[in-house]
Design a protein around this motif. Structure first.
Motif, short mmCIF file in Angstrom:
data_model
loop_
_atom_site.label_atom_id
_atom_site.label_comp_id
_atom_site.label_asym_id
_atom_site.label_seq_id
_atom_site.Cartn_x
_atom_site.Cartn_y
_atom_site.Cartn_z
N ARG A 23 47.85 66.62 67.54
CA ARG A 23 48.91 66.58 68.54
C ARG A 23 49.35 67.97 69.00
N PHE A 24 48.64 69.00 68.54
CA PHE A 24 49.00 70.36 68.90
C PHE A 24 47.82 71.09 69.53
N HIS A 25 48.15 72.00 70.43
CA HIS A 25 47.12 72.80 71.09
C HIS A 25 46.72 74.02 70.27
N ARG B 21 52.02 72.74 73.12
CA ARG B 21 52.66 72.66 71.80
C ARG B 21 51.84 73.43 70.77
N GLU C 205 54.18 65.20 74.93
CA GLU C 205 52.83 64.84 75.39
C GLU C 205 52.88 64.14 76.75
N ALA C 206 53.85 63.26 76.92
CA ALA C 206 53.96 62.53 78.18
C ALA C 206 54.23 63.48 79.35
N ARG C 207 54.80 64.64 79.08
CA ARG C 207 55.11 65.61 80.13
C ARG C 207 54.13 66.76 80.16
N GLY C 208 53.08 66.70 79.36
CA GLY C 208 52.06 67.74 79.37
C GLY C 208 52.53 69.10 78.89
N LEU D 24 57.19 64.47 69.82
CA LEU D 24 55.83 64.75 70.25
C LEU D 24 55.39 63.80 71.36
N ASP D 25 55.77 62.54 71.26
CA ASP D 25 55.46 61.58 72.33
C ASP D 25 56.08 62.04 73.65
#
Length: 230
Positions: free
Chosen positions: A135-137, A112, A106-109, A102-103
């Motif tokens: 952490r999810f859209h 999710r 997230e760092a790459r946009g 997930l990290d």
């Protein structure tokens, strides 16, 4: 799909929950087996609990009906729900590699979503207690679709929720049932087995099978890095 590389660059990643992100399949099985013993069913085989992995609540209820009848089913489920609620409240442990994955995304946009056979109220509680909910859209559950896995509905809903074509979605799954749902949705799955090892019929589907989320992350990282170079 060869484990040597992904054949496409994903526009989104969709995650199964139980057995993939959360080490919950073992907890669920333990609670069901304990509940059965407390209800007087001491001889139910372990294969019964394993046969429920990855399936919807309706399928699990049917399997219990066949094993112990409706009255036994209701007693076992009531007891197991109480036992499992205590596990969820304490926070179901993460599967190895989920936080790093997930990290990385997230760092790459990278968009999710979660696509889980668990009903919505329990799914949200589990993800929140595990610290993964924000952490999810999108969170898609069996409460949100008419047909559960292995039907493609839940994965198609996840793609729609993210605004991404299904063909551009990478799916991370552990169970054969979820794997078949992802393939039926026209997506590209990577299977990371947990309790159920893929048999010959599953392997014949031709998808990638990897031992861990860390391996999946490295595979995805190589693909995204190659896309940047091109």
């Amino acid at each position: 799909m060869s484990a040597a590389g992904l054949p496409f660059t994903p526009a989104a990643v969709i995650f199964d929950m139980d057995g993939l992100m959360l080490d919950s399949e073992r907890a669920i099985i333990d609670c069901m087996a304990q509940a059965a013993r407390e209800c007087g069913y001491h001889d139910l085989p372990d294969v019964l609990w394993l046969s429920m992995v990855g399936h919807s609540e309706a399928v699990c209820r049917h399997l219990l009906d066949e094993a112990v009848g409706e009255a036994g089913r209701d007693a076992i489920l009531q007891c197991s729900h109480l036992l499992y609620d205590a596990v969820v409240a304490a926070g179901v442990p993460h599967r190895p590699g989920i936080v790093a994955m997930l990290d990385f995304l997230e760092a790459r946009g990278m968009p999710r979503a979660v696509a889980t056979s668990t009903r919505r109220p329990l799914a949200l509680r589990k993800l929140e207690a595990a610290g993964l909910l924000p952490r999810f859209h999108a969170i898609c559950t069996s409460s949100d679709v008419q047909h559960p896995k292995p039907a493609p509905d839940i994965y198609l809903l996840a793609a729609t929720s993210l605004g991404v074509d299904p063909a551009h979605c990478l799916v991370l799954e552990d169970s054969p049932t979820g794997l078949r749902a992802a393939l039926a949705a026209g997506m590209h799955p990577i299977q990371i087995p947990d309790l159920l090892e893929p048999d010959d019929a599953v392997r014949a589907l031709g998808h990638t099978i990897l031992p861990s989320l860390d391996d999946a992350r490295l595979l995805l990282e190589r693909r995204l890095s190659a896309s940047l170079v091109v």
